[in-house]
Motif scaffolding. Structure first.
Motif, PDB file in Angstrom:
ATOM      1  N   CYS A  40       0.839  -1.195   0.000  1.00 43.27           N
ATOM      2  CA  CYS A  40       0.000   0.000   0.000  1.00 43.27           C
ATOM      3  C   CYS A  40       0.875   1.248   0.000  1.00 43.27           C
ATOM      4  O   CYS A  40       1.834   1.341   0.754  1.00 43.27           O
ATOM      5  N   GLY A  60      -2.744   5.145  -2.410  1.00 49.32           N
ATOM      6  CA  GLY A  60      -3.452   5.542  -3.620  1.00 49.32           C
ATOM      7  C   GLY A  60      -2.535   6.034  -4.710  1.00 49.32           C
ATOM      8  O   GLY A  60      -2.962   6.704  -5.639  1.00 49.32           O
ATOM      9  N   GLY A 101      -1.745   1.605  -6.314  1.00 50.51           N
ATOM     10  CA  GLY A 101      -3.199   1.462  -6.234  1.00 50.51           C
ATOM     11  C   GLY A 101      -3.744   1.882  -4.892  1.00 50.51           C
ATOM     12  O   GLY A 101      -4.131   3.029  -4.702  1.00 50.51           O
ATOM     13  N   ILE A 102      -3.765   0.951  -3.971  1.00 44.58           N
ATOM     14  CA  ILE A 102      -4.407   1.210  -2.674  1.00 44.58           C
ATOM     15  C   ILE A 102      -3.490   2.027  -1.773  1.00 44.58           C
ATOM     16  O   ILE A 102      -2.339   1.686  -1.630  1.00 44.58           O
ATOM     17  N   CYS A 155      -4.197  -0.330   5.819  1.00 43.33           N
ATOM     18  CA  CYS A 155      -3.507  -0.905   4.658  1.00 43.33           C
ATOM     19  C   CYS A 155      -3.889  -2.371   4.528  1.00 43.33           C
ATOM     20  O   CYS A 155      -3.496  -3.193   5.361  1.00 43.33           O
ATOM     21  N   LEU A 210     -10.646   6.610  -2.577  1.00 45.12           N
ATOM     22  CA  LEU A 210      -9.692   6.321  -3.645  1.00 45.12           C
ATOM     23  C   LEU A 210     -10.116   6.951  -4.974  1.00 45.12           C
ATOM     24  O   LEU A 210      -9.270   7.375  -5.760  1.00 45.12           O
ATOM     25  N   LYS A 214      -8.055  10.359  -4.718  1.00 50.24           N
ATOM     26  CA  LYS A 214      -6.859   9.899  -5.429  1.00 50.24           C
ATOM     27  C   LYS A 214      -7.057   9.805  -6.939  1.00 50.24           C
ATOM     28  O   LYS A 214      -6.104   9.525  -7.674  1.00 50.24           O
ATOM     29  N   ILE A 234      -8.632   7.630  -8.779  1.00 53.45           N
ATOM     30  CA  ILE A 234      -8.644   6.313  -9.416  1.00 53.45           C
ATOM     31  C   ILE A 234     -10.083   6.010  -9.860  1.00 53.45           C
ATOM     32  O   ILE A 234     -11.012   6.116  -9.062  1.00 53.45           O
ATOM     33  N   MET A 266      -9.553  -3.517  -7.648  1.00 55.58           N
ATOM     34  CA  MET A 266      -8.464  -3.643  -6.669  1.00 55.58           C
ATOM     35  C   MET A 266      -8.967  -4.232  -5.362  1.00 55.58           C
ATOM     36  O   MET A 266      -8.335  -5.110  -4.770  1.00 55.58           O
ATOM     37  N   VAL A 309       3.911   0.187   2.234  1.00 55.11           N
ATOM     38  CA  VAL A 309       3.878  -0.751   3.356  1.00 55.11           C
ATOM     39  C   VAL A 309       2.998  -1.951   3.019  1.00 55.11           C
ATOM     40  O   VAL A 309       2.154  -1.844   2.122  1.00 55.11           O
TER      41      VAL A 309
END
Lengths: 40, 224
Positions: A32, A35, A39-40, B15, B61, B65, B67, B75, B182
C-alpha cells in the motif's frame, strides 16, 4: 604522531544504515502506498 | 546461542496488504522455528483524511486519489480474495475510512505497556473485519480496554498527544530508509523486505540472518 581512526564519537553514524534489499523478493507482492502507483 | 532476531515492521492500520502481510509474516516465522522480536512502526497512508470522513474507501480512492471507480472495485475485489486465502474476511462494505494518526499513537502507548502486538491485531481486525472505527479516541479506547489497557489512561494519552512525536519519528525514519509503501519489514536492522511477500521469503531471510550470525560466532560462543 598517531592517527586515531576509531574514535567512537567521530565515527558515530549520522544517518541510518542503508537497507539491503533481499534478492529473493517477489516484486509483484502487494503493498500500500496511499493511492499512488501501487493502487491502494 | 545467538540473540533473538529483531524485525521492525512499518505498517498502517488501513492498509489491506499490511494485514495480509502480517499473516504471511507470521507463517514465515512459524516455518523459521525460532523466536523473533517484532516491533511495529507507524506509516500514514492517508494523513490528509478527516477523522470523520464521510465516505467509503471506494469514495476516498476515487474522489481523493482520482482512481476510476471500476478500477478501485477491481483492486478491492482482488485484495479481498487474497485476504480470504490467508483466513481474513475483509468486509469493505463496513469499513470506515478515517485518519489513523490516533491509532498509531495508541500503538505506541500499547508498546509502552507491553501490548503492542495485541493492539495491532485488534486495530486491523476492527478496521477490515468488524466495521469498527479506528480514528475516534472513544472507539480506540474501547479497543484498548478490550485487550487489557486502562481505558481512562488511553483517553488521557490520546487527548494529550502523548505519543504523537513518536509517531512522527517513525514516519521520519521510514522516509530516511526510503520506504514508499507498506508493509515494510526490516530484519536485524539491515535487510529490507517490501510488501506482503510469501511466508517462504520471510523464513528464508530469517534463516539467512541466523546463518550469518552463526558464522560470526567465536568457537567459545558456539559451545556456550
Amino acid at each position: 604522531m598517531s592517527l586515531n581512526t576509531t574514535d567512537p564519537v567521530t565515527e558515530a553514524p549520522t544517518t541510518p544504515r542503508p537497507i539491503i534489499q533481499l534478492l529473493e523478493q517477489d516484486d509483484t507482492a502487494g503493498g500500500c502506498c496511499g493511492g499512488g502507483s501501487c493502487g491502494i | 546461542m545467538s540473540e533473538t532476531i529483531k524485525v521492525d515492521i512499518w505498517s498502517d492500520v488501513q492498509c489491506p496488504w499490511c494485514y495480509i502481510g502480517k499473516r504471511k509474516f507470521e507463517a514465515g516465522v512459524a516455518a523459521f522455528g525460532d523466536e523473533v522480536e517484532v516491533e511495529y512502526h507507524s506509516f500514514e497512508l492517508a494523513p490528509d483524511t478527516p477523522v470523520d470522513f464521510a465516505g467509503s474507501p471506494i469514495d476516498y480512492l476515487s474522489e481523493r486519489k482520482g482512481i476510476p471507480v471500476p478500477q478501485v472495485l477491481e483492486m478491492l475485489e482482488r485484495v479481498t480474495g487474497i485476504a480470504e486465502s490467508v483466513g481474513l474476511h475483509y468486509d469493505y462494505d463496513s469499513v470506515h475510512q478515517t485518519n489513523t494518526i490516533k491509532a498509531h499513537e495508541l500503538l505506541h502507548y500499547a508498546k509502552a505497556h507491553g501490548l503492542q502486538l495485541q493492539m495491532k491485531e485488534s486495530l486491523l481486525k476492527a478496521y477490515f473485519v468488524d466495521g469498527g472505527h479506528v480514528g475516534r479516541i472513544e472507539d480506540l479506547a474501547d479497543l484498548a480496554a478490550a485487550i487489557g489497557l486502562d481505558r481512562a489512561d488511553v483517553v488521557r494519552s490520546l487527548t494529550e498527544n502523548e505519543y504523537l512525536a513518536a509517531v512522527k519519528a517513525d514516519v521520519a525514519q521510514a522516509t530516511e530508509y526510503g520506504i514508499q509503501g507498506v508493509p515494510f519489514f526490516v530484519i536485524d536492522g539491515k535487510y529490507g523486505i517490501s510488501g506482503a511477500q510469501d511466508p517462504d521469503t520471510f523464513a528464508q531471510a530469517l534463516r539467512q540472518v541466523r546463518g550469518e550470525r552463526a558464522a560470526t560466532l567465536t568457537p567459545e560462543e558456539t559451545t556456550a
